[in-house]
Design a protein around this motif. Structure first.
Motif, PDB file in Angstrom:
ATOM      1  N   TRP A  79      31.219  10.690  38.434  1.00  0.00           N
ATOM      2  CA  TRP A  79      30.586   9.426  38.777  1.00  0.00           C
ATOM      3  C   TRP A  79      31.354   8.368  38.020  1.00  0.00           C
ATOM      4  CZ3 TRP A  79      28.440  14.019  38.855  1.00  0.00           C
ATOM      5  CH2 TRP A  79      27.469  14.319  39.823  1.00  0.00           C
ATOM      6  N   VAL A  80      31.672   7.261  38.661  1.00  0.00           N
ATOM      7  CA  VAL A  80      32.451   6.194  38.036  1.00  0.00           C
ATOM      8  C   VAL A  80      31.632   4.919  38.074  1.00  0.00           C
ATOM      9  CG1 VAL A  80      34.606   4.883  38.092  1.00  0.00           C
ATOM     10  CG2 VAL A  80      34.595   7.292  38.754  1.00  0.00           C
ATOM     11  N   GLN A  81      31.531   4.273  36.911  1.00  0.00           N
ATOM     12  CA  GLN A  81      30.771   3.033  36.813  1.00  0.00           C
ATOM     13  C   GLN A  81      31.597   1.958  36.147  1.00  0.00           C
ATOM     14  OE1 GLN A  81      27.358   4.516  34.638  1.00  0.00           O
ATOM     15  NE2 GLN A  81      26.177   4.633  36.525  1.00  0.00           N
ATOM     16  N   ALA A  82      31.394   0.723  36.610  1.00  0.00           N
ATOM     17  CA  ALA A  82      31.959  -0.458  35.951  1.00  0.00           C
ATOM     18  C   ALA A  82      30.828  -1.047  35.122  1.00  0.00           C
ATOM     19  CB  ALA A  82      32.459  -1.452  36.999  1.00  0.00           C
ATOM     20  N   VAL A  83      31.000  -1.031  33.806  1.00  0.00           N
ATOM     21  CA  VAL A  83      29.943  -1.455  32.897  1.00  0.00           C
ATOM     22  C   VAL A  83      30.320  -2.807  32.279  1.00  0.00           C
ATOM     23  CG1 VAL A  83      28.577  -0.824  30.873  1.00  0.00           C
ATOM     24  CG2 VAL A  83      29.470   0.976  32.382  1.00  0.00           C
ATOM     25  N   PRO A  84      29.546  -3.873  32.594  1.00  0.00           N
ATOM     26  CA  PRO A  84      29.854  -5.182  32.017  1.00  0.00           C
ATOM     27  C   PRO A  84      29.351  -5.256  30.571  1.00  0.00           C
ATOM     28  CG  PRO A  84      27.910  -5.337  33.398  1.00  0.00           C
ATOM     29  CD  PRO A  84      28.416  -3.914  33.506  1.00  0.00           C
ATOM     30  N   ALA A  85      29.785  -6.271  29.833  1.00  0.00           N
ATOM     31  CA  ALA A  85      29.332  -6.445  28.448  1.00  0.00           C
ATOM     32  C   ALA A  85      27.820  -6.628  28.414  1.00  0.00           C
ATOM     33  CB  ALA A  85      30.034  -7.631  27.808  1.00  0.00           C
ATOM     34  N   THR A  86      27.282  -7.352  29.391  1.00  0.00           N
ATOM     35  CA  THR A  86      25.831  -7.508  29.524  1.00  0.00           C
ATOM     36  C   THR A  86      25.461  -7.291  30.980  1.00  0.00           C
ATOM     37  OG1 THR A  86      25.998  -9.885  29.910  1.00  0.00           O
ATOM     38  CG2 THR A  86      25.680  -9.184  27.624  1.00  0.00           C
ATOM     39  N   ILE A 132      35.301   0.791  32.255  1.00  0.00           N
ATOM     40  CA  ILE A 132      35.192   1.762  33.346  1.00  0.00           C
ATOM     41  C   ILE A 132      34.849   3.106  32.715  1.00  0.00           C
ATOM     42  CG2 ILE A 132      36.382   2.892  35.263  1.00  0.00           C
ATOM     43  CD1 ILE A 132      35.916  -0.167  35.625  1.00  0.00           C
ATOM     44  N   GLU A 133      33.722   3.668  33.114  1.00  0.00           N
ATOM     45  CA  GLU A 133      33.274   4.954  32.594  1.00  0.00           C
ATOM     46  C   GLU A 133      33.299   6.009  33.690  1.00  0.00           C
ATOM     47  OE1 GLU A 133      30.245   3.481  29.075  1.00  0.00           O
ATOM     48  OE2 GLU A 133      29.398   4.367  30.883  1.00  0.00           O
ATOM     49  N   VAL A 134      33.914   7.138  33.362  1.00  0.00           N
ATOM     50  CA  VAL A 134      33.935   8.287  34.260  1.00  0.00           C
ATOM     51  C   VAL A 134      33.005   9.324  33.635  1.00  0.00           C
ATOM     52  CG1 VAL A 134      35.362  10.072  35.321  1.00  0.00           C
ATOM     53  CG2 VAL A 134      36.307   7.768  34.949  1.00  0.00           C
ATOM     54  N   ARG A 135      31.981   9.720  34.387  1.00  0.00           N
ATOM     55  CA  ARG A 135      30.966  10.643  33.879  1.00  0.00           C
ATOM     56  C   ARG A 135      30.959  11.938  34.688  1.00  0.00           C
ATOM     57  NH1 ARG A 135      26.935   8.263  30.708  1.00  0.00           N
ATOM     58  NH2 ARG A 135      27.276   6.039  30.374  1.00  0.00           N
ATOM     59  N   VAL A 143      30.003  10.932  29.156  1.00  0.00           N
ATOM     60  CA  VAL A 143      31.184  10.141  29.496  1.00  0.00           C
ATOM     61  C   VAL A 143      32.419  10.993  29.201  1.00  0.00           C
ATOM     62  CG1 VAL A 143      32.513   8.066  28.979  1.00  0.00           C
ATOM     63  CG2 VAL A 143      30.016   7.967  29.030  1.00  0.00           C
ATOM     64  N   ALA A 144      33.199  11.279  30.248  1.00  0.00           N
ATOM     65  CA  ALA A 144      34.427  12.071  30.097  1.00  0.00           C
ATOM     66  C   ALA A 144      35.615  11.179  29.767  1.00  0.00           C
ATOM     67  CB  ALA A 144      34.704  12.853  31.375  1.00  0.00           C
TER      68      ALA A 144
END
Length: 181
Positions: A79-86, A132-135, A143-144
């Motif tokens: 699963w790939v997510q774009a995580v903003p600062a807030t 960018i987090e790849v899980r 988080v991988a």
């Protein structure tokens, strides 16, 4: 008519982009080498490619678009997510499997040299700076891989990819990005 094609980049690990040199269309077809299959009684072997025919989204003045292509044969679904600062994370890809796996949509005829990228959709996100987090396991799993300070600029379209092999020192697991425009 005839179509001239050029390879934009290929270093053995980075996807190439084939470009139709017809000025009317300027089609871009990402092409990623996925590995070499040894010859057998039913397969001539050789390099396998992943070909994606792009359908780019229409973006507003404040949006970017991103997608993920899984090119690591021994890594699990991710699963790939774009995580903003807030604010809330944006899912770029969910439960994506290796592109040449049957679960990833590959169902070749014997001797087939390429898999087609159907279902490789873009997610639209607000332009900005993200991690960018790849899980693995799930959208909330471990988080991988985490890549901080990735700028997704307004009006730009990106493909993120993972390649290499988990646990390998010769071809280690890695990640990269292709900017399409």
């Amino acid at each position: 008519g005839n179509v001239d094609t050029t390879v934009v980049a290929l270093d053995g690990r980075t996807p190439a982009v084939l470009r139709d040199n017809d000025a009317r269309t300027q089609n871009r077809i990402p092409l990623a080498p996925l590995g070499v299959v040894p010859p057998s009684n039913t397969d001539p072997g050789g390099v396998r490619f992943y070909v994606v025919t792009d359908v780019f989204p229409t973006l507003t003045a404040t949006q970017a678009a991103a997608r993920f292509v899984h090119l690591s044969p021994n890594a699990p679904a991710v699963w790939v997510q774009a995580v903003p600062a807030t604010g809330a994370a944006v899912t770029v890809a969910a439960n994506v499997q290796y592109a040449l796996s049957v679960g990833g949509g590959f169902n070749p005829a014997v001797g087939s040299r390429a898999a087609s990228g159907s279902g490789v959709a873009f997610a639209t996100v607000a332009s900005g700076t993200y991690t960018i987090e790849v899980r693995t396991v799930s959208a909330t799993g471990p988080v991988a891989l985490s890549v901080p300070n990735v700028v997704l600029a307004a009006g730009k379209i990106y493909t993120f990819y993972a390649n290499g092999l988990v646990g390998s020192t010769a071809t280690p697991l890695g990640a990269g990005v292709v900017l399409h425009n």
